[in-house]
Design an enzyme around this catalytic site. Structure first.
Site, PDB file in Angstrom:
ATOM      1  N   HIS A  85      23.500 -26.977  41.253  1.00 18.62           N
ATOM      2  CA  HIS A  85      24.610 -25.815  41.197  1.00 18.62           C
ATOM      3  C   HIS A  85      26.011 -26.338  40.457  1.00 18.62           C
ATOM      4  CE1 HIS A  85      25.484 -21.522  41.466  1.00 18.62           C
ATOM      5  NE2 HIS A  85      26.412 -21.836  42.408  1.00 18.62           N
ATOM      6  N   SER A 115      27.881 -18.816  38.894  1.00 14.53           N
ATOM      7  CA  SER A 115      27.731 -18.461  40.119  1.00 14.53           C
ATOM      8  C   SER A 115      28.186 -17.149  40.342  1.00 14.53           C
ATOM      9  CB  SER A 115      28.384 -19.621  40.970  1.00 14.53           C
ATOM     10  OG  SER A 115      27.921 -19.730  42.380  1.00 14.53           O
ATOM     11  N   ASP A 147      19.314 -25.425  40.927  1.00  9.09           N
ATOM     12  CA  ASP A 147      20.627 -24.715  41.323  1.00  9.09           C
ATOM     13  C   ASP A 147      20.226 -24.382  42.859  1.00  9.09           C
ATOM     14  OD1 ASP A 147      22.604 -23.426  39.743  1.00  9.09           O
ATOM     15  OD2 ASP A 147      21.071 -22.260  38.658  1.00  9.09           O
TER      16      ASP A 147
END
Length: 552
Positions: free
Chosen positions: A455, A214, A340
């Site tokens: 995610h 991320s 995600d």
């Protein structure tokens, strides 16, 4: 004679035990002593663990990090240190300290001799550039970013560290008065410390891989693109984020700096006065002056992520897409999770995860409109038509909700990742490029059954949690974890995820722009898992058609 034989055997066991631990290690700051841990009984492995080694001095508000002055005697490094100051999850107080630049090291040892020249993997955590710490979230003493499993299974050294986040890490006036990127400078200082010191821990300073997820993945990307790290980094892995992502670079930092300044009573019309005032303001007040709302948003969540890296003319001398020459000799893996965008879509459209609540075509259109704001009606219409062309006449709620997730996944993660892979491949000299899609769904009872890999779902597998918490995970989860750790650590060791210390389910072929090869990672990896052209019509739309539309 029998007594002598027994004594000799005992002596050799004692020597082996001693040989399999580093003991006290000398670093540039002074001596450190960690913990030696024996894994297993019949055929034990050993691992040396060092927690809380300082790599920088206590931080100063809106200043670059400074080298740690060192210490006398032997520093006991057996406990994690506080993370860097940040808002707590309720955003009604702070956690962490200004004195936060510490790192943690896991060194696997053989049963006969201390390890030498091991590959080194340096982890950069995510958290939207707003939160996080080197040890990650924890339940009791089970920390997410515990490097033990990865180090032992892959025969690599794992390093984690803290860096500044939120306004203290990334506030910028857009000029020399507060240039920003303090968190990136912290990361660079940690990487450089590892380069200078890791040989003393048995690591190979010429074989350092940085990896992250991320905001940490975008950080990895930016650390390979800055001129400051040329020659420091051998390889890099970006999981769900790159420097080209729409949330990775703050284009209007002064707007957000003024907002903070106004809330804490600092002047807003002169950037020198603004920055000087903030430097003498309580850092916890600065931290809490920014609140990220997650309900009743007028626009998609991505537009509210205020504090991220900036193009400062120094650490990032230009737009990231123009800096790929600096990564020409860095082997690179980049990929995303197949859903995600689900985490963000659930904020932008809360009914997404409520099976009994239906969403309307107009609600879908509103999300598309929010993501195509700069291009106005033209961008909205073309994007909406592209993403709904397969709907058919019998509108299915699951299909509609998946469309929102696909849209946000593409916009926030996939397109920028594919562009970065192509740019890396085009600029690479001796370096290889690899692409992946992680699609192993995690059992989350609060989500509908159609949700895939959300995610951050990949983190638990990459850090080997299914082998630590055997009752919580299924055998198929351990298969995914074993494969992921094998590919990642082989890559760190050799530059080829298929070759190295660990056996893999199938060869992972390098990426080329001609074919767009990628490996799909789930619990059924075989030769059919190597695929091509990941969602290429959608990538082409965002990277070409959409970008070439005139801005409003």
């Amino acid at each position: 004679m029998a007594h002598l034989a027994i004594f000799g055997a005992l002596a050799s066991l004692v020597l082996a035990a001693h040989a399999a631990t580093l003991g006290v290690v000398h670093t540039e700051g002074g001596f450190v002593e960690g913990t030696s841990k024996k894994i297993g009984i019949i055929s034990p492995d050993y691992i040396d663990i060092f927690k809380g080694i300082p790599f920088g001095a206590p931080t100063k508000v809106l200043e670059k990090p400074e080298k740690h002055p060192g210490w006398s005697g032997t520093l006991k490094t057996k406990e994690y240190k506080p993370r860097c100051m940040q808002a707590n999850l309720m955003q009604n107080g702070v956690r962490g300290e200004l004195d936060c630049l510490y790192l943690n090291i896991w060194v696997p040892q053989s049963r006969s001799a201390v390890s030498t020249k091991l590959p080194v993997m340096v982890w950069i955590y995510g958290g939207g550039f707003l939160l996080g710490g080197g040890q990650g979230a924890n339940f009791l003493d089970n920390y997410l970013y515990d490097g033990e499993e990865l180090a032992l299974r892959g025969n690599v050294i794992v390093v984690t560290f803290n860096y500044r986040v939120g306004p203290l890490g990334f506030l910028s006036t857009g000029d020399a008065n507060a240039p920003g990127n303090y968190g990136l400078w912290d990361q660079h200082m940690a990487i450089a410390w590892v380069k200078r010191n890791i040989a003393a821990f048995g690591g190979d300073p010429e074989n350092i891989t940085i990896f992250g997820e991320s905001a940490g993945a975008a950080s990895v990307s930016l650390q390979t693109l800055t001129p400051y790290n040329v020659g420091l980094i051998k390889r890099a892995i970006s999981q769900s984020g790159v420097g080209l992502c729409p949330w990775a670079i703050q284009q209007d930092p002064l707007r957000w700096a003024k907002q903070i300044a106004g809330k804490v009573g600092c002047p807003v019309h002169d950037t020198a006065e603004l920055a000087n005032c903030l430097r003498s303001t309580d850092p916890s007040a600065i931290t809490l002056a920014y609140q990220l709302s997650l309900v009743n948003l007028s626009y998609p969540l991505v537009h509210y992520l205020a504090y991220s890296p900036v193009i400062d003319g120094d650490f990032l001398p230009d737009e990231p897409r123009k800096l790929f020459g600096n990564a020409a000799n860095v082997d690179y893996i980049a990929g995303i999770n197949n859903m995600d965008g689900h985490l963000f879509a659930g904020v932008d459209l809360p009914s997404l995860n409520r099976p009994l609540v239906k969403i309307s075509v107009e609600e879908v259109r509103k999300v598309v409109e929010g993501l195509t704001l700069p291009k106005g009606a033209d961008g909205l219409d073309i994007a909406f038509n592209l993403y709904t062309e397969n709907w058919g006449t019998d509108l299915n709620q699951e299909v509609m909700k998946k469309t929102i997730v696909d849209l946000e996944t593409d916009y926030l993660f996939l397109v920028a990742t594919q562009e970065s892979l192509a740019l890396h491949y085009q600029h690479a000299k001796n370096a290889k490029t690899y692409s992946y899609l992680f699609s192993h769904a995690t059992r989350m009872p609060i989500y509908p059954s159609w949700v895939g890999a959300d995610h951050a779902d990949d983190l638990q597998y990459m850090f080997g949690k299914p082998f630590r918490n055997t009752l919580v995970y299924r055998p198929q989860d351990r298969d995914v974890s074993a494969a992921m750790m094998a590919y990642w650590t082989n890559f760190a060791a050799t530059g080829d995820p298929s070759k190295g210390h660990s056996k893999v389910p199938t060869p992972w072929l390098a990426y080329t722009t001609q074919n767009g090869q990628y490996l799909e990672i789930n619990n059924k990896i075989n030769h059919k898992s190597m695929k091509q052209d990941l969602r290429s019509p959608y990538v082409r739309f965002w990277a070409s058609t959409y970008r070439n539309l005139p801005n409003l």
